[in-house]
Scaffold this motif. Structure first.
Motif, PDB file in Angstrom:
ATOM      1  N   PRO A  86      16.076 -32.882  30.739  1.00  0.00           N
ATOM      2  CA  PRO A  86      17.175 -33.832  30.514  1.00  0.00           C
ATOM      3  C   PRO A  86      17.298 -34.834  31.667  1.00  0.00           C
ATOM      4  O   PRO A  86      17.119 -34.488  32.824  1.00  0.00           O
ATOM      5  CB  PRO A  86      18.407 -32.925  30.429  1.00  0.00           C
ATOM      6  N   ARG A  87      17.600 -36.075  31.318  1.00  0.00           N
ATOM      7  CA  ARG A  87      17.794 -37.118  32.326  1.00  0.00           C
ATOM      8  C   ARG A  87      19.136 -36.922  33.023  1.00  0.00           C
ATOM      9  O   ARG A  87      20.139 -36.610  32.392  1.00  0.00           O
ATOM     10  CB  ARG A  87      17.771 -38.500  31.679  1.00  0.00           C
ATOM     11  N   LEU A  88      19.142 -37.124  34.331  1.00  0.00           N
ATOM     12  CA  LEU A  88      20.383 -37.073  35.103  1.00  0.00           C
ATOM     13  C   LEU A  88      20.814 -38.463  35.544  1.00  0.00           C
ATOM     14  O   LEU A  88      21.995 -38.722  35.743  1.00  0.00           O
ATOM     15  CB  LEU A  88      20.203 -36.178  36.339  1.00  0.00           C
ATOM     16  N   GLU A  89      19.837 -39.366  35.702  1.00  0.00           N
ATOM     17  CA  GLU A  89      20.130 -40.736  36.120  1.00  0.00           C
ATOM     18  C   GLU A  89      20.459 -41.577  34.893  1.00  0.00           C
ATOM     19  O   GLU A  89      19.835 -41.429  33.843  1.00  0.00           O
ATOM     20  CB  GLU A  89      18.910 -41.329  36.840  1.00  0.00           C
ATOM     21  N   SER A  90      21.440 -42.441  35.022  1.00  0.00           N
ATOM     22  CA  SER A  90      21.796 -43.322  33.909  1.00  0.00           C
ATOM     23  C   SER A  90      20.698 -44.351  33.688  1.00  0.00           C
ATOM     24  O   SER A  90      19.930 -44.681  34.587  1.00  0.00           O
ATOM     25  CB  SER A  90      23.122 -44.031  34.202  1.00  0.00           C
ATOM     26  N   GLY A  91      20.635 -44.874  32.497  1.00  0.00           N
ATOM     27  CA  GLY A  91      19.611 -45.862  32.173  1.00  0.00           C
ATOM     28  C   GLY A  91      18.446 -45.214  31.456  1.00  0.00           C
ATOM     29  O   GLY A  91      18.509 -44.074  31.015  1.00  0.00           O
ATOM     30  N   THR A  92      17.380 -45.946  31.332  1.00  0.00           N
ATOM     31  CA  THR A  92      16.194 -45.464  30.623  1.00  0.00           C
ATOM     32  C   THR A  92      14.962 -45.693  31.478  1.00  0.00           C
ATOM     33  O   THR A  92      14.941 -46.549  32.371  1.00  0.00           O
ATOM     34  CB  THR A  92      16.010 -46.209  29.284  1.00  0.00           C
ATOM     35  N   ALA A 140      17.725 -26.370  22.655  1.00  0.00           N
ATOM     36  CA  ALA A 140      18.291 -25.161  22.059  1.00  0.00           C
ATOM     37  C   ALA A 140      18.659 -24.106  23.103  1.00  0.00           C
ATOM     38  O   ALA A 140      19.303 -23.103  22.770  1.00  0.00           O
ATOM     39  CB  ALA A 140      17.309 -24.559  21.059  1.00  0.00           C
ATOM     40  N   LEU A 141      18.290 -24.320  24.355  1.00  0.00           N
ATOM     41  CA  LEU A 141      18.581 -23.343  25.407  1.00  0.00           C
ATOM     42  C   LEU A 141      20.062 -23.380  25.781  1.00  0.00           C
ATOM     43  O   LEU A 141      20.735 -24.404  25.616  1.00  0.00           O
ATOM     44  CB  LEU A 141      17.732 -23.632  26.644  1.00  0.00           C
ATOM     45  N   PRO A 142      20.591 -22.284  26.331  1.00  0.00           N
ATOM     46  CA  PRO A 142      21.980 -22.301  26.812  1.00  0.00           C
ATOM     47  C   PRO A 142      22.185 -23.363  27.891  1.00  0.00           C
ATOM     48  O   PRO A 142      21.242 -23.737  28.598  1.00  0.00           O
ATOM     49  CB  PRO A 142      22.165 -20.893  27.395  1.00  0.00           C
ATOM     50  N   ALA A 143      23.416 -23.836  28.011  1.00  0.00           N
ATOM     51  CA  ALA A 143      23.717 -24.929  28.944  1.00  0.00           C
ATOM     52  C   ALA A 143      23.399 -24.564  30.384  1.00  0.00           C
ATOM     53  O   ALA A 143      23.080 -25.436  31.200  1.00  0.00           O
ATOM     54  CB  ALA A 143      25.185 -25.320  28.804  1.00  0.00           C
ATOM     55  N   HIS A 144      23.501 -23.265  30.710  1.00  0.00           N
ATOM     56  CA  HIS A 144      23.287 -22.867  32.104  1.00  0.00           C
ATOM     57  C   HIS A 144      21.804 -22.729  32.458  1.00  0.00           C
ATOM     58  O   HIS A 144      21.467 -22.415  33.604  1.00  0.00           O
ATOM     59  CB  HIS A 144      23.977 -21.524  32.382  1.00  0.00           C
ATOM     60  N   SER A 145      20.916 -22.970  31.525  1.00  0.00           N
ATOM     61  CA  SER A 145      19.485 -22.830  31.785  1.00  0.00           C
ATOM     62  C   SER A 145      19.033 -23.804  32.865  1.00  0.00           C
ATOM     63  O   SER A 145      19.469 -24.950  32.910  1.00  0.00           O
ATOM     64  CB  SER A 145      18.680 -23.080  30.509  1.00  0.00           C
ATOM     65  N   GLY A 146      18.144 -23.329  33.732  1.00  0.00           N
ATOM     66  CA  GLY A 146      17.648 -24.159  34.814  1.00  0.00           C
ATOM     67  C   GLY A 146      16.369 -24.886  34.429  1.00  0.00           C
ATOM     68  O   GLY A 146      15.804 -24.674  33.349  1.00  0.00           O
ATOM     69  N   PRO A 147      15.883 -25.754  35.314  1.00  0.00           N
ATOM     70  CA  PRO A 147      14.665 -26.522  35.011  1.00  0.00           C
ATOM     71  C   PRO A 147      13.454 -25.641  34.731  1.00  0.00           C
ATOM     72  O   PRO A 147      12.647 -25.971  33.849  1.00  0.00           O
ATOM     73  CB  PRO A 147      14.455 -27.356  36.284  1.00  0.00           C
ATOM     74  N   MET A 148      13.292 -24.547  35.442  1.00  0.00           N
ATOM     75  CA  MET A 148      12.137 -23.697  35.199  1.00  0.00           C
ATOM     76  C   MET A 148      12.216 -23.035  33.828  1.00  0.00           C
ATOM     77  O   MET A 148      11.192 -22.850  33.162  1.00  0.00           O
ATOM     78  CB  MET A 148      12.001 -22.641  36.295  1.00  0.00           C
ATOM     79  N   ASP A 149      13.430 -22.677  33.391  1.00  0.00           N
ATOM     80  CA  ASP A 149      13.584 -22.153  32.029  1.00  0.00           C
ATOM     81  C   ASP A 149      13.112 -23.200  31.026  1.00  0.00           C
ATOM     82  O   ASP A 149      12.397 -22.896  30.060  1.00  0.00           O
ATOM     83  CB  ASP A 149      15.056 -21.821  31.737  1.00  0.00           C
ATOM     84  N   ARG A 150      13.493 -24.427  31.268  1.00  0.00           N
ATOM     85  CA  ARG A 150      13.135 -25.507  30.341  1.00  0.00           C
ATOM     86  C   ARG A 150      11.635 -25.784  30.364  1.00  0.00           C
ATOM     87  O   ARG A 150      11.026 -26.043  29.323  1.00  0.00           O
ATOM     88  CB  ARG A 150      13.935 -26.765  30.690  1.00  0.00           C
ATOM     89  N   LEU A 151      11.027 -25.749  31.545  1.00  0.00           N
ATOM     90  CA  LEU A 151       9.586 -25.980  31.625  1.00  0.00           C
ATOM     91  C   LEU A 151       8.808 -24.890  30.896  1.00  0.00           C
ATOM     92  O   LEU A 151       7.828 -25.170  30.194  1.00  0.00           O
ATOM     93  CB  LEU A 151       9.143 -26.048  33.090  1.00  0.00           C
ATOM     94  N   ARG A 152       9.235 -23.640  31.057  1.00  0.00           N
ATOM     95  CA  ARG A 152       8.529 -22.535  30.384  1.00  0.00           C
ATOM     96  C   ARG A 152       8.621 -22.669  28.872  1.00  0.00           C
ATOM     97  O   ARG A 152       7.646 -22.420  28.150  1.00  0.00           O
ATOM     98  CB  ARG A 152       9.113 -21.195  30.840  1.00  0.00           C
TER      99      ARG A 152
END
Length: 419
Positions: free
Chosen positions: A193-199, A144-156
């Motif tokens: 979010p994953r950046l590398e393709s695959g699982t 739900a965060l804005p697209a420009h959010s960084g990893p630390m925003d996501r961790l918090r």
């Protein structure tokens, strides 16, 4: 007790007697703690001549000290000092529970060391798995965060969402806190979010799952070893700013999720967790311009610190950096960034005696692996979560609300007129 603190030592039949203050100083505790030892039968006291307080047998006090009487930090040092059995930094080496951190990083993975640090038991092959409900809540919040959010925003956001999904989060018993820790760390990683393709399987080690959140490049084993070592080496570093914040929260009996949130808050600055992001960008600029001297000169001309150099607790090179640089030698694609880092250090050494710190080594890893600029900060945050939990477990065993210093008021003296 007032008159006895400064009483001169007494000698009776060749036996040296100590005043309360002398006994307290020798044991490293407060004077009132001496009487607690007396009440528990650990010390015997005798009235001083003239009834001026109590005296204590020096040999008995020394014997108690050898048995491990709980020492308290000396007052009046000007710096806050807390008892901790987690990390020792001594002679430019870092130890977790007495074990050299570089040796731990060479032999064990992040989850194994975290589990050992929390419990004192090494469980080879330990992997942390995220509970489905907590992970789903964290992913919904992160998405739900804005697209420009960084990893630390996501961790918090992820840690708050995981807390909301745990109705038993206020249980501060050791077993409950350990269960929270084992669940929270994989939630933080898997919610990114994953950046590398695959699982990647949820049963994979944290290091592999974290890699795929930092870069789109497929990992080679040598690079994974560097990231794995970085996670171990960054678990704790004594009472860094973020760790102190975490302990203050734990002192107020905040639950583990809030303890980690407090750590994230203090981590979010250019002088602590975000320092590696600055180093990443500096090394990229050195590689683009082909000159470390020009980049260092720009920093000095602007009055900025050169990122990745110097550390307040080490006289020489940061041992964590030394360990990572050694491993980076085995990563073929790290060569250019490694040379750039060494050129930065050598150029700056002409002006100031500053040695490489762990952020410079992290920068080499993140640049050479095509990671996002915030990758080093993300590694730092995930790794240090285990350390904050270890400190919370210690603090929960201490007297509640003990970390409440008094302010030194410097404002206008009352009474002042009503504004």
């Amino acid at each position: 007790m007032g008159s006895e603190v400064g009483s001169p030592p007494e000698r009776t039949g060749g036996e040296r007697r100590l005043s309360t203050r002398e006994a307290a100083d020798r044991l490293g505790v407060k004077p009132e703690t001496i009487y607690a030892y007396v009440s528990r039968g650990q010390l015997t006291s005798r009235r001083a001549p003239g009834g001026r307080g109590s005296t204590f047998d020096a040999a008995e006090v020394d014997a108690l000290a050898r048995r491990g009487a709980r020492r308290e930090p000396p007052a009046g040092s000007g710096d806050l000092a807390l008892r901790t059995g987690i990390t020792l930094i001594d002679a430019d080496r870092c130890y977790f529970r007495g074990v050299d951190t570089t040796e731990l990083a060479d032999h064990y993975g992040y989850e194994e060391v975290a589990e050992w640090l929390w419990t004192g038991v090494l469980r080879p092959g330990t992997h942390f798995t995220a509970p489905e409900e907590a992970l789903a809540a964290a992913r919904r919040a992160v998405d739900a965060l804005p697209a420009h959010s960084g990893p630390m925003d996501r961790l918090r956001v992820a840690v708050v969402a995981a807390a909301s999904a745990d109705p038993l989060r206020f249980d501060l018993s050791e077993d409950a806190v350990l269960g929270t820790a084992r669940a929270l760390i994989p939630v933080l990683v898997d919610a990114l979010p994953r950046l590398e393709s695959g699982t990647d399987r949820t049963s994979s080690p944290i290091v592999r799952r974290l890699w795929s959140r930092l870069t789109a490049q497929h990992p080679d084993e040598a690079s994974l070893r560097v990231l794995a070592a970085a996670l171990v080496l960054l678990i704790d570093h004594d009472l860094a700013a973020s760790t102190l914040a975490a302990r203050v929260a734990a002192s107020a009996r905040a639950h583990p999720y809030t303890v980690v949130s407090a750590g994230f808050g203090a981590l979010d600055g250019p002088l602590h967790g975000a320092a590696s992001s600055l180093t990443h960008r500096m090394l990229q600029e050195v590689l683009e311009r082909g000159s470390a001297a020009a980049v260092v000169a720009d920093h000095l001309r602007a009055g900025r610190r050169v990122p990745g150099l110097g550390h307040r607790v080490y006289q020489g090179e940061d041992p964590r950096a030394r360990a990572l640089f050694r491993l980076l030698e085995d990563v073929p694609q790290a060569g250019p960034a490694l040379r750039a880092a060494r050129e930065v250090a050598a150029t700056t050494a002409r002006h100031a005696t500053l040695h490489a710190n762990v952020d410079l080594a992290l920068g080499v890893l993140t640049v050479s692996s095509g990671m996002i600029p915030e990758a080093g900060e993300t590694v730092f945050a995930v790794a240090r979560t285990a350390g904050w939990i270890a400190h919370a477990l210690e603090e929960y065993d201490e007297r509640p609300m003990r970390l409440r210093p008094s302010g030194h008021y410097t404002g206008l003296r009352p009474p002042q007129p009503l504004p």
